[in-house]
Design an enzyme around this catalytic site. Sequence first.
Site, short mmCIF file in Angstrom:
data_model
loop_
_atom_site.label_atom_id
_atom_site.label_comp_id
_atom_site.label_asym_id
_atom_site.label_seq_id
_atom_site.Cartn_x
_atom_site.Cartn_y
_atom_site.Cartn_z
N HIS A 1 71.82 13.48 30.83
CA HIS A 1 72.17 13.15 29.59
C HIS A 1 74.04 13.48 29.99
CE1 HIS A 1 72.47 17.49 29.87
NE2 HIS A 1 73.49 17.50 29.49
N HIS B 1 70.76 16.03 37.54
CA HIS B 1 72.23 15.75 36.99
C HIS B 1 73.08 15.66 38.40
CE1 HIS B 1 70.73 16.87 33.47
NE2 HIS B 1 70.97 17.71 33.72
C1 BG6 Z 1 70.00 20.31 31.34
C2 BG6 Z 1 69.22 21.67 31.78
O1 BG6 Z 1 69.11 18.97 31.44
O2 BG6 Z 1 71.20 20.44 31.75
C3 BG6 Z 1 69.70 23.08 31.40
O3 BG6 Z 1 67.92 21.20 31.46
C4 BG6 Z 1 71.31 22.95 31.77
O4 BG6 Z 1 69.07 24.31 32.16
C5 BG6 Z 1 71.82 21.75 30.77
O5 BG6 Z 1 71.76 24.01 30.69
C6 BG6 Z 1 73.63 21.99 31.39
O6 BG6 Z 1 73.68 20.84 30.83
P1 BG6 Z 1 75.30 20.77 29.81
O7 BG6 Z 1 75.85 19.35 29.08
O8 BG6 Z 1 75.54 21.75 28.73
O9 BG6 Z 1 76.17 20.65 31.07
#
Ligand code: BG6
Length: 515
Positions: A206, A268
């Site tokens: 994402h 990520h």
């Molecule tokens: C997720 C992780 O993919 O991304 C989480 O599993 C993390 O641990 C999250 O908190 C962070 O995403 P964002 O969009 O809140 O920065």
Amino acid sequence: MVERYNLNSADLNESFDVSKNDATVETGSTFVPVDPFEIVVFGGTGDLARRKLIPSLYHRFCDGQIPPQSRILAASRSELSRDEYLILIKAAYLEFIGGESFSEVKWQEFCELIDYAPVDVTKDIHWEELGKKLDATETLIRVFYLAMPPALFSDICQGLKKAGLAHKKSRVVLEKPLGHDFKSADEINEAVGKVFSEKRIYRIDHFLGKETVQNLLVLRFGNVLLEPLWDSNSIEHIEITVAEDIGAGGRGAYYDKSGALRDMVQNHLLQLLCLTMMEPPGSTDANDLRLEKIKVLRALSPIDASNVQEKTVRGQYVKGKVEGRAVPDYLTDVDVEESDAETYIAIKAEVNNWRWSGVPVYIRTGKRMKARRSEIIIQFKPVPHSIFGPDIKVSPNKLVIRLQPNEAVNLWMEIKEPGAGGLRLKSLPLNLSYADSFTVRYPDAYERLLMDVVRGNLSLFMRRDEVEAAWRWCDGILQAWEDVGQSVSYYPAGSDGPENAIKMLAQHGDAWAEN
Ligand code: BG6
């Protein structure tokens, strides 16, 4: 190591109608509606569906991007009626998103699209019932969204295949984590690949749907100024930080087996690294983009038992204070007696190619850090010779790309401090703040990604070999930790992470940027 998986030419050449799939179809507040579709959300009562997927679909619906003939079918084990499901998701929307963007009238219209089906994906019994709720004419685009643990992906795909539900307009979305190492990812990919061809598989990360992450491409390739400086001749080091103030509580069962390397770095952070360091792709087409990203992943210097202690730091938070509020330690948060799971990791990575040779890339991520902050910092080299003499400090330029929150791009420059009293230099940022420049609502990453799945645009999704290359690199680190018995260092919640991470950079004469 020889890659086991090779994309065949059909996989590479088959693509959807890109003229329609162009990443730039949305201009200003005009939305181009997607074709009517049906989406089956496995894990429909789960956290992701309630917090992100359903609200994202609702927002796209409100903006007129989802045609009213579309359908949303939530599937999960719970024996709920449709009405009960609608109550559940409305409550979740109001809890997680709030009432500001909520319209009762629109919500009721949106609910017309939604249905619910109880399905236990591990059993053979429910598939037929599920099929009866889908478009019998098979004219709608059909999306299967697997918002469930990856261990179930194979069962779901098998169930879909046996019941004949995956037709030629179908595609499948795989949520992360895609396995817990290369081997398990390979097995999942193999099982899913038996039912869906590569061009129909959307492996989601994402972060790639975030506005500011997409802006990385525009910043790098929409401006002529940066690219000539974007290499080891001008850049001293790169820093990628994704710091979170939240803890791991609430998802302990998953997190304690995963840790920060698997949860955040494998996906990520490596995606951010790829977008920052890849060569310019020929276009934003999925094949062009993903090809360049994978070259970066393959060029990452392996980390093994001989260098893992010098190049990585693992940490775990103990109790402390985040923004003045006392918070418990990790063990209490995830309700275990003892654990060696890392909630923080810092890595000194290197991309071994012509452009980046010798440029350290410091990446770090942690839970319960001082503040939520994701940013990429490009630290430029000092000027080759200072004309101002030895007594006047000339700070090197720095480009700070702030991904969240307070999205901004800051280019730190040296300027003369005005006034009498001798020459004084000062570093000040050329500040391009999103909040000052734009008033639009930033869509959630999932809004963009869900619409891309329907459009058939794979650009912001990961190809099989990309995920696997990322796992190979991370597997090396996991193995090395085991080989040398590298355990976690503790850091107080609300801090910048363990001391060792500061020392790791100091050894190279570098320092993490201040928060
Ligand atoms: C997720 C992780 O993919 O991304 C989480 O599993 C993390 O641990 C999250 O908190 C962070 O995403 P964002 O969009 O809140 O920065």
